[in-house]
Design a protein around this motif. Structure first.
Motif, PDB file in Angstrom:
ATOM      1  N   ASP A 147       6.731  -4.768  -0.927  1.00 60.15           N
ATOM      2  CA  ASP A 147       6.185  -4.442  -2.259  1.00 60.15           C
ATOM      3  C   ASP A 147       6.716  -5.431  -3.303  1.00 60.15           C
ATOM      4  O   ASP A 147       6.011  -5.827  -4.219  1.00 60.15           O
ATOM      5  CB  ASP A 147       6.564  -3.006  -2.655  1.00 60.15           C
ATOM      6  CG  ASP A 147       6.025  -1.990  -1.661  1.00 60.15           C
ATOM      7  OD1 ASP A 147       4.803  -1.843  -1.570  1.00 60.15           O
ATOM      8  OD2 ASP A 147       6.839  -1.363  -0.958  1.00 60.15           O
ATOM      9  N   ARG A 155      13.421   9.504  -6.996  1.00 55.91           N
ATOM     10  CA  ARG A 155      14.576   8.927  -6.315  1.00 55.91           C
ATOM     11  C   ARG A 155      15.900   9.523  -6.793  1.00 55.91           C
ATOM     12  O   ARG A 155      16.903   9.443  -6.103  1.00 55.91           O
ATOM     13  CB  ARG A 155      14.647   7.418  -6.601  1.00 55.91           C
ATOM     14  CG  ARG A 155      13.837   6.606  -5.652  1.00 55.91           C
ATOM     15  CD  ARG A 155      14.107   5.137  -5.927  1.00 55.91           C
ATOM     16  NE  ARG A 155      13.239   4.322  -5.119  1.00 55.91           N
ATOM     17  CZ  ARG A 155      13.467   4.029  -3.847  1.00 55.91           C
ATOM     18  NH1 ARG A 155      14.551   4.458  -3.267  1.00 55.91           N
ATOM     19  NH2 ARG A 155      12.621   3.284  -3.164  1.00 55.91           N
ATOM     20  N   ARG A 196      15.619   1.443  -9.998  1.00 53.34           N
ATOM     21  CA  ARG A 196      14.576   1.971  -9.109  1.00 53.34           C
ATOM     22  C   ARG A 196      14.264   3.422  -9.450  1.00 53.34           C
ATOM     23  O   ARG A 196      13.120   3.846  -9.364  1.00 53.34           O
ATOM     24  CB  ARG A 196      15.014   1.826  -7.652  1.00 53.34           C
ATOM     25  CG  ARG A 196      15.163   0.356  -7.267  1.00 53.34           C
ATOM     26  CD  ARG A 196      15.671   0.185  -5.872  1.00 53.34           C
ATOM     27  NE  ARG A 196      14.622   0.393  -4.896  1.00 53.34           N
ATOM     28  CZ  ARG A 196      14.835   0.359  -3.588  1.00 53.34           C
ATOM     29  NH1 ARG A 196      16.040   0.134  -3.115  1.00 53.34           N
ATOM     30  NH2 ARG A 196      13.844   0.543  -2.754  1.00 53.34           N
ATOM     31  N   CYS A 236       8.704  -2.697   7.370  1.00 52.80           N
ATOM     32  CA  CYS A 236       8.915  -1.982   6.096  1.00 52.80           C
ATOM     33  C   CYS A 236       8.153  -0.666   6.111  1.00 52.80           C
ATOM     34  O   CYS A 236       7.064  -0.547   5.536  1.00 52.80           O
ATOM     35  CB  CYS A 236       8.457  -2.858   4.931  1.00 52.80           C
ATOM     36  SG  CYS A 236       9.531  -4.264   4.639  1.00 52.80           S
ATOM     37  N   LEU A 237       8.713   0.319   6.806  1.00 52.89           N
ATOM     38  CA  LEU A 237       8.069   1.642   6.904  1.00 52.89           C
ATOM     39  C   LEU A 237       8.891   2.698   6.192  1.00 52.89           C
ATOM     40  O   LEU A 237       8.559   3.878   6.243  1.00 52.89           O
ATOM     41  CB  LEU A 237       7.921   2.043   8.382  1.00 52.89           C
ATOM     42  CG  LEU A 237       7.150   1.084   9.298  1.00 52.89           C
ATOM     43  CD1 LEU A 237       7.254   1.531  10.752  1.00 52.89           C
ATOM     44  CD2 LEU A 237       5.689   1.022   8.875  1.00 52.89           C
ATOM     45  N   GLY A 238      10.011   2.303   5.565  1.00 55.41           N
ATOM     46  CA  GLY A 238      10.934   3.276   4.967  1.00 55.41           C
ATOM     47  C   GLY A 238      11.849   3.847   6.044  1.00 55.41           C
ATOM     48  O   GLY A 238      11.570   3.754   7.242  1.00 55.41           O
ATOM     49  N   PHE A 239      12.960   4.457   5.587  1.00 52.12           N
ATOM     50  CA  PHE A 239      13.929   5.081   6.501  1.00 52.12           C
ATOM     51  C   PHE A 239      13.504   6.513   6.771  1.00 52.12           C
ATOM     52  O   PHE A 239      13.117   7.218   5.826  1.00 52.12           O
ATOM     53  CB  PHE A 239      15.325   5.057   5.854  1.00 52.12           C
ATOM     54  CG  PHE A 239      16.362   5.839   6.587  1.00 52.12           C
ATOM     55  CD1 PHE A 239      16.975   5.307   7.711  1.00 52.12           C
ATOM     56  CD2 PHE A 239      16.720   7.128   6.178  1.00 52.12           C
ATOM     57  CE1 PHE A 239      17.942   6.040   8.396  1.00 52.12           C
ATOM     58  CE2 PHE A 239      17.679   7.856   6.864  1.00 52.12           C
ATOM     59  CZ  PHE A 239      18.287   7.304   7.977  1.00 52.12           C
ATOM     60  N   GLY A 297      11.496  -1.373   1.071  1.00 53.38           N
ATOM     61  CA  GLY A 297      10.393  -1.701   0.165  1.00 53.38           C
ATOM     62  C   GLY A 297      10.241  -3.189  -0.114  1.00 53.38           C
ATOM     63  O   GLY A 297       9.610  -3.564  -1.112  1.00 53.38           O
ATOM     64  N   GLY A 312       4.111  -3.137   7.835  1.00 54.68           N
ATOM     65  CA  GLY A 312       4.506  -2.052   6.937  1.00 54.68           C
ATOM     66  C   GLY A 312       3.854  -2.132   5.570  1.00 54.68           C
ATOM     67  O   GLY A 312       3.067  -3.038   5.274  1.00 54.68           O
ATOM     68  N   ALA A 313       4.173  -1.133   4.743  1.00 57.79           N
ATOM     69  CA  ALA A 313       3.684  -0.969   3.362  1.00 57.79           C
ATOM     70  C   ALA A 313       2.197  -0.584   3.338  1.00 57.79           C
ATOM     71  O   ALA A 313       1.539  -0.502   4.373  1.00 57.79           O
ATOM     72  CB  ALA A 313       3.963  -2.210   2.529  1.00 57.79           C
ATOM     73  N   ALA A 314       1.702  -0.363   2.119  1.00 55.55           N
ATOM     74  CA  ALA A 314       0.317   0.108   1.954  1.00 55.55           C
ATOM     75  C   ALA A 314      -0.663  -0.999   2.377  1.00 55.55           C
ATOM     76  O   ALA A 314      -0.301  -2.180   2.374  1.00 55.55           O
ATOM     77  CB  ALA A 314       0.098   0.478   0.485  1.00 55.55           C
ATOM     78  N   LYS A 344      10.833   5.316 -10.394  1.00 55.11           N
ATOM     79  CA  LYS A 344      10.364   6.400  -9.515  1.00 55.11           C
ATOM     80  C   LYS A 344      11.402   7.522  -9.609  1.00 55.11           C
ATOM     81  O   LYS A 344      12.352   7.580  -8.819  1.00 55.11           O
ATOM     82  CB  LYS A 344      10.276   5.846  -8.087  1.00 55.11           C
ATOM     83  CG  LYS A 344       9.498   6.705  -7.134  1.00 55.11           C
ATOM     84  CD  LYS A 344       9.314   5.964  -5.812  1.00 55.11           C
ATOM     85  CE  LYS A 344       8.859   6.850  -4.710  1.00 55.11           C
ATOM     86  NZ  LYS A 344       8.911   6.211  -3.400  1.00 55.11           N
ATOM     87  N   GLY A 394       1.493  -0.195   7.076  1.00 58.51           N
ATOM     88  CA  GLY A 394       2.431   0.748   7.681  1.00 58.51           C
ATOM     89  C   GLY A 394       1.907   2.168   7.795  1.00 58.51           C
ATOM     90  O   GLY A 394       2.695   3.089   8.015  1.00 58.51           O
ATOM     91  N   TYR A 395       0.612   2.362   7.621  1.00 57.37           N
ATOM     92  CA  TYR A 395       0.073   3.730   7.683  1.00 57.37           C
ATOM     93  C   TYR A 395      -0.856   3.848   8.902  1.00 57.37           C
ATOM     94  O   TYR A 395      -2.018   4.191   8.779  1.00 57.37           O
ATOM     95  CB  TYR A 395      -0.619   4.065   6.357  1.00 57.37           C
ATOM     96  CG  TYR A 395       0.393   4.162   5.230  1.00 57.37           C
ATOM     97  CD1 TYR A 395       0.959   5.379   4.864  1.00 57.37           C
ATOM     98  CD2 TYR A 395       0.849   3.005   4.583  1.00 57.37           C
ATOM     99  CE1 TYR A 395       1.929   5.453   3.872  1.00 57.37           C
ATOM    100  CE2 TYR A 395       1.822   3.067   3.590  1.00 57.37           C
ATOM    101  CZ  TYR A 395       2.356   4.290   3.244  1.00 57.37           C
ATOM    102  OH  TYR A 395       3.326   4.354   2.271  1.00 57.37           O
TER     103      TYR A 395
HETATM  104  N1  UDP Z   1       5.718   3.062   4.092  1.00 53.28           N
HETATM  105  C1  UDP Z   1       4.896   2.765   5.155  1.00 53.28           C
HETATM  106  N2  UDP Z   1       4.447   3.787   5.962  1.00 53.28           N
HETATM  107  C2  UDP Z   1       4.783   5.073   5.746  1.00 53.28           C
HETATM  108  C3  UDP Z   1       5.664   5.372   4.653  1.00 53.28           C
HETATM  109  C4  UDP Z   1       6.118   4.345   3.848  1.00 53.28           C
HETATM  110  O1  UDP Z   1       4.574   1.619   5.385  1.00 53.28           O
HETATM  111  O2  UDP Z   1       4.334   5.943   6.511  1.00 53.28           O
HETATM  112  C5  UDP Z   1       6.180   1.973   3.258  1.00 53.28           C
HETATM  113  C6  UDP Z   1       5.971   2.157   1.768  1.00 53.28           C
HETATM  114  O3  UDP Z   1       4.627   1.816   1.436  1.00 53.28           O
HETATM  115  C7  UDP Z   1       6.976   1.198   1.206  1.00 53.28           C
HETATM  116  C8  UDP Z   1       8.095   1.239   2.234  1.00 53.28           C
HETATM  117  O4  UDP Z   1       7.560   1.869   3.395  1.00 53.28           O
HETATM  118  O5  UDP Z   1       6.450  -0.102   1.162  1.00 53.28           O
HETATM  119  C9  UDP Z   1       9.325   2.050   1.832  1.00 53.28           C
HETATM  120  O6  UDP Z   1       9.720   1.688   0.589  1.00 53.28           O
HETATM  121  P1  UDP Z   1      10.957   2.378  -0.135  1.00 53.28           P
HETATM  122  O7  UDP Z   1      11.145   1.641  -1.406  1.00 53.28           O
HETATM  123  O8  UDP Z   1      10.786   3.862  -0.155  1.00 53.28           O
HETATM  124  O9  UDP Z   1      12.093   2.055   0.917  1.00 53.28           O
HETATM  125  P2  UDP Z   1      13.628   1.945   0.720  1.00 53.28           P
HETATM  126  O10 UDP Z   1      13.853   0.514   0.307  1.00 53.28           O
HETATM  127  O11 UDP Z   1      14.029   2.943  -0.299  1.00 53.28           O
HETATM  128  O12 UDP Z   1      14.090   2.249   2.116  1.00 53.28           O
END
Ligand code: UDP
Length: 254
Positions: free
Chosen positions: A198, A228, A221, A167-170, A195, A114-116, A225, A142-143
């Motif tokens: 990150d 949010r 948070r 870690c792809l987000g909900f 997240g 997951g994540a960038a 951002k 995660g992309y």
């Molecule tokens: N993310 C990802 N792929 C996607 C969309 C989001 O990997 O297609 C990642 C994003 O880079 C971040 C995480 O998912 O690292 C979500 O973080 P966020 O803080 O929004 O999540 P929360 O803790 O609020 O669920």
């Protein structure tokens, strides 16, 4: 579904673990050493719980997790308003850290998904510096496209991962876990951690402890951002529904 070994409390249709962090650590230890099937751990905060309370499909998705951790003060407040109190919050990021330290002592390989691009690798490497005995099974950003999924599953299996942190987000991470856990029979634990990478990679700072203690992590948070802040309205609706459910003695729709 709810875990048989951790006491749970149902708040507006979701059964949350009602455990101390120490008891949760023992539970993870048991699952990592003796678990025979993959266990999915989801970590809903008030925003996620609010979405689930409004949408049956999201609620069913979360109910597929064997263990739901109350990630944040909002869920605790809702539980109190609904007259079904939870003892303590169990932030997903901290549960993830507990599992990583267990994996280091038990020598169980961990995969970071997951994540960038670059973030999962940096998060994994920073953990390896902190916990030199932690076996890294690998990482992937995660992309990715649906066509890449088979290669990711192949990587996870070939590396002998026993834990997969997602870690792809909900709700993408919960969907990925629900759909792919059956294809990973050797994995003991899959966790959806928002997240967390990150933060672990050092790209985002968690709220200072004092803010966390005051239940203001969401404000911290949101300051970083502002988009949010939009989630505040559904979260307030969720708290009001919790209060109504206490009066009506049953879960109510938002
Ligand atoms: N993310 C990802 N792929 C996607 C969309 C989001 O990997 O297609 C990642 C994003 O880079 C971040 C995480 O998912 O690292 C979500 O973080 P966020 O803080 O929004 O999540 P929360 O803790 O609020 O669920």
């Amino acid at each position: 579904m709810s875990s048989g070994l951790v006491p749970t409390v149902n708040v507006l249709g979701l059964s949350y673990a009602d455990s101390s962090p120490a008891a949760l650590k023992c539970f993870f230890h048991t699952q990592l050493t003796r678990g025979s099937t993959p266990m999915s751990v989801f970590t809903p905060n008030a925003t996620i719980a609010a979405a689930a309370a409004r949408d049956d499909a999201l609620c069913s998705l979360l109910q597929r997790g064997e263990l739901l951790l109350p990630d944040g003060r909002g869920v605790l407040l809702a539980a109190r308003l609904a007259h079904t109190p939870l003892t303590t919050r169990l932030p997903g990021i901290e549960a993830g850290e507990t599992v990583l330290s267990l994996c280091a002592s038990l020598h169980l390989p961990v995969y970071f998904l997951g994540a960038a691009p670059g973030v999962a690798r940096r998060a994994a490497e920073r953990w390896k510096e902190r916990l030199p005995t932690l076996p890294l099974a690998g990482w992937h950003h995660g992309y990715f496209s649906p066509e890449d999924n088979a290669d990711i599953l192949h990587d996870i299996r070939c590396a002998g991962a026993r834990v997969v942190l997602v870690c792809l987000g909900f709700p993408a991470q919960e969907k990925w876990i629900a759909e792919n856990a059956p294809s990973l029979p050797d994995v003991k634990l899959l966790m959806g951690l928002g997240g967390s990478f990150d933060v672990w990679a050092g790209d985002i700072r968690r709220a200072p402890r004092a803010w966390q203690r005051m239940g203001l992590e969401w404000l911290w948070r949101s300051m970083r951002k502002p988009a949010r802040l939009r989630t505040l309205i559904p979260a307030i609706g969720y708290l009001r529904a919790a209060k109504r459910s206490a009066r009506q003695k049953k879960p109510v729709k938002i």
